[in-house]
Design an enzyme around this catalytic site. Structure first.
Site, mmCIF file in Angstrom:
data_model
loop_
_atom_site.group_PDB
_atom_site.id
_atom_site.type_symbol
_atom_site.label_atom_id
_atom_site.label_comp_id
_atom_site.label_asym_id
_atom_site.label_seq_id
_atom_site.Cartn_x
_atom_site.Cartn_y
_atom_site.Cartn_z
ATOM 1 N N ARG A 19 -16.860 12.605 3.542
ATOM 2 C CA ARG A 19 -16.916 12.709 2.083
ATOM 3 C C ARG A 19 -17.335 11.358 1.531
ATOM 4 O O ARG A 19 -16.878 10.320 2.006
ATOM 5 C CB ARG A 19 -15.559 13.105 1.516
ATOM 6 N N ASP A 141 -30.874 1.218 2.464
ATOM 7 C CA ASP A 141 -29.409 1.180 2.544
ATOM 8 C C ASP A 141 -28.967 1.144 4.001
ATOM 9 O O ASP A 141 -28.052 1.853 4.406
ATOM 10 C CB ASP A 141 -28.786 2.387 1.834
#
Length: 772
Positions: A19, A141
């Site tokens: 998550r 990233d």
């Protein structure tokens, strides 16, 4: 997402395994294909979020799907599907059996990883980045949580959620103009922080931060305050890694500090340059790890992946660009998975799986998946197909390749209709079609058949099944026939890694792959490496199979070839003579392999200037091959070709020209007008015409040969370029200097383009001139 158990009526969500800020990752079952996958879902948003914010998130998610789905590299997570279902955006990916680098550091109690593993990760991530940057894609990233190391040692980059297409600047501005944070502070480049121009060199900086952390145990600017971290990236030189871990190689420290340069222009030129520099590092010492790797990071009983120079008895070191060539991951099975311990972890960086093998792989683009008939064919039909397959194999053993290929091609169509395109019998016939095409001098067509066979076998049998590996190995062989030796090398290295892992270093199939790799190294101009590897394989085969086993003799034969390419013709002659003598004793004097060794001995005699002896050898060889194999057999014609070459060396050009024309006519009739052997003979006709001063006639033949080679092999194939060079030389002899200079210029440009492409594929130093 807890109440949404089925996506698009196909993906059954099973367990939440990650998550993050943008959504959730679930382990799921693909009911259509019966495999386990990872499904990433955009987290449902409440009405408190502005519609413009939601639009940006949705657009970013869709963009991640498009970018990620376009990438096809073993170092990048595979994307199977994406879409929207009941207002939920989803991305379906392969389920990875491994740990991300953040988790590996946690497993190791935040101690740095062992030096050999750090260098291995640097090579593999560098190779994957080199690929993505060539596609015009910047990750933006890169961090430890987005880099996963699988159980078999493969390293994969995940989560292209904020990647951007390099040319799509306007679109990127629309995304970043909302003020949404792009990147992670500990791994952001100075130009990201300063909102400057971000290109592939930003990823190199982030990779430097990752390598610094896994090598020392902490990122280069390890502070709790985010602003202090950003200021450190922008203004503060990093502490040299060897001050924190003295046993790190000096060369590796230099690489990391260059990656962390504040000015993008001071960093390595590209990721391929990084991989080359890492590959050139000396072998790390065995005691370089501060702690042993944590237990359980690799499957029980499987040997830990190590670098090629450790696995093998002092072989030439394989370049870093090839180290990421593995067989890929295996899908997770039905055992339950635990959610990520870090709920804020990256969406694609946290899942693991215990390992049900046999991940399904998408079919190549444009290749329909044909399902088997609902009812199996009657046994008598299957028996009739099997009999026809055996007949095709019999024709192949007789070297009747055209007939064998037609039999198998018809079988492919019928078996596909009755059994399905991925049925082992269908794939067996397709494999034989590829084999026939390869022997008929049609490597491009053979490549297509072997590629389809390998993909089908991977789906049905698994990526490391011996039959899958056999098809992949034949793919490498025909890539070599096409002059695409860099790509062939990559495939051979990958297959070798699989064979070593599954069968061990001394298994006969492993040694066969190493033999092929040695052969291909010579075609890359890496002659010393080729010779060294061939010697090692010959010694291993002698130890495992015996010194007079046919496979041992095949590799000793290859040792002779490598010696010849190195100009050591006297040693090569002695090697071939020894092999011929043993083969005559073991296999018989008329065995094709015995005759082949004698043929190579004739080449050595010619190279040594002993053309009279070579001519006598070839006359005897033509007689022996005619008796044993027939007058029109390709090997008989090859011996006649050698006879003609040595007639020319002795200045007997009229006889040489007549021999070349006769051999060329037979080869055209038996093998086809565009077969490589036929074109070699046609070139020899042109050579004879030139030596006889008939340059206009020679020019016409040279041009025909050049056009045929371009048509069959491609304009930049070494043989095609050699023919264009011959044509230019002929123009010079005719006094047409301007045309000759222009043609020389075109050839040089094509060679430069080919060399550049080879370096990009290889990520290493340029090879020597390919050997035709």
């Amino acid at each position: 997402m807890a109440d949404t158990r089925l996506i698009q009526g196909r993906y059954q969500l099973l367990d939440l395994i990650g998550r993050g800020g943008m959504g959730e990752v679930w382990r799921a079952r693909d009911d259509a294909l019966g495999r386990h996958v990872a499904v990433k879902c955009l987290k449902p948003m409440g009405r408190q979020h502005e519609q413009s914010y939601l639009r940006v998130l949705r657009e970013r998610f869709r963009r991640e799907a498009r970018v990620a789905a376009s990438l096809q590299h073993r170092g990048i997570t595979v994307v199977h599907d994406f879409g929207e279902s009941e207002g939920v955006l989803y991305l379906v990916m392969e389920l990875l059996d491994g740990r991300n680098l953040s988790q590996l550091l946690e497993d190791n109690k935040q101690h740095p990883l062992p030096v050999p593993e750090v260098i291995e990760i640097a090579e593999q991530v560098g190779a994957a980045l080199a690929y993505t940057h060539r596609q015009g894609i910047v990750h933006r990233d890169l961090k430890p949580a987005n880099i996963v190391r699988l159980g078999d040692g493969t390293v994969k980059i995940c989560d292209f959620g904020i990647a951007r297409l390099g040319h799509d600047i306007g679109f990127s501005a629309r995304l970043t103009g909302t003020g949404i944070a792009m990147g992670t502070p500990h791994y952001m480049s100075p130009e990201q922080i300063g909102a400057g121009n971000v290109d592939h060199r930003s990823d190199l900086y982030s990779l430097g931060c990752v390598l610094y952390e896994i090598a020392t145990g902490a990122p280069p600017f390890d502070m709790d305050d985010a602003w202090a971290v950003l200021v450190g990236h922008r203004d503060t030189p990093p502490r040299p890694p060897r001050e924190l871990r003295p046993e790190l190689p000096e060369g590796f420290e230099r690489v990391v500090l260059d990656l962390l340069a504040k000015d993008p222009g001071d960093r390595p030129e590209d990721a391929a340059d990084l991989v080359r520099r890492v590959a050139e590092l000396p072998p790390p010492r065995a005691h370089s790890a501060l702690r042993p790797p944590a237990a359980g990071t690799l499957p029980e009983g499987r040997p830990r992946p190590v670098r090629a120079y450790v696995r093998l008895p002092e072989p030439p070191r394989l370049p870093g660009w090839a180290r990421d060539m593995t067989t890929g991951s295996k899908a997770a099975g039905a055992a339950p998975l635990q959610p990520s311990p870090d709920p804020a972890a990256a969406l694609t960086g946290a899942w693991t799986g215990p390992g049900e093998e046999g991940r399904a792989t998408p079919a190549p683009t444009g290749t329909p998946r044909v399902a088997a008939a609902e009812r199996p064919p009657p046994p008598d039909v299957l028996a009739e197909l099997a009999g026809r397959h055996s007949e095709g194999l019999r024709l192949a053993r007789l070297d009747r390749w055209a007939e064998a290929g037609e039999v198998q091609r018809a079988l492919v169509a019928e078996r596909e209709r009755l059994l399905g395109s991925d049925h082992p019998d269908t794939l067996a016939s397709r494999y034989e079609v590829g084999f026939a095409l390869s022997r008929l001098g049609r490597p491009g067509d053979a490549l297509r058949e072997f590629t389809l066979t390998a993909a089908g076998r991977e789906r049905t049998l698994g990526p490391e099944h011996p039959e899958t590996l056999a098809a992949r190995q034949e793919t490498a062989y025909v890539l070599g026939q096409l002059g695409r030796h860099v790509e062939a090398h990559q495939v051979y290295v990958a297959v070798l890694a699989s064979r070593e892992r599954a069968m061990g270093t001394d298994h006969p199939d492993t040694l066969r792959c190493r033999h092929n790799l040695a052969f291909n190294l010579s075609r890359l101009g890496r002659l010393e490496e080729s010779y060294g590897m061939a010697c090692e394989v010959a010694a291993a085969r002698g130890r495992v199979l015996g010194p007079e086993h046919p496979d041992t003799l095949v590799t000793r034969y290859e040792v002779g070839y490598a010696l010849g390419q190195l100009g050591r013709w006297t040693e090569a002659l002695r090697t071939y003579q020894d092999v011929a003598a043993v083969r005559a004793r073991v296999l018989g004097p008329d065995d094709p392999d015995t005759l082949a060794a004698r043929y190579e001995a004739g080449i050595c005699l010619g190279r040594l200037g002993r053309s009279t002896e070579a001519l006598e050898l070839y006359r005897e060889l033509v007689e022996d091959r005619t008796r044993a194999q027939g007058p029109a057999h390709p090997d008989t014609l090859r011996a006649r070709h050698g006879l003609g070459v040595n007639l020319g060396r002795l200045g007997r050009w009229e006889e040489a020209l007549a021999e070349a024309r006769d051999v060329c006519a037979i080869r055209a009739r038996v093998l086809g007008a565009d077969h490589p052997d036929t074109l070699v003979s046609r070139r020899e006709v042109a050579v004879g015409l030139g030596w006889l001063g008939r340059w206009s006639d020679a020019l016409a033949v040279y041009r025909d040969v050049a056009q045929a080679r371009q048509r069959v092999l491609g304009a930049d194939h070494p043989d095609a370029l050699a023919s264009r060079h011959d044509e230019a030389h002929c123009l010079e002899q005719l006094g047409r200097s301007a045309e000759a200079v222009e043609l020389y210029r075109q050839v040089a440009a094509l060679r430069r383009t080919r060399a550049t492409r080879g370096r990009q594929l290889r990520g290493s130093e340029p090879p020597g001139r390919p050997v035709s």
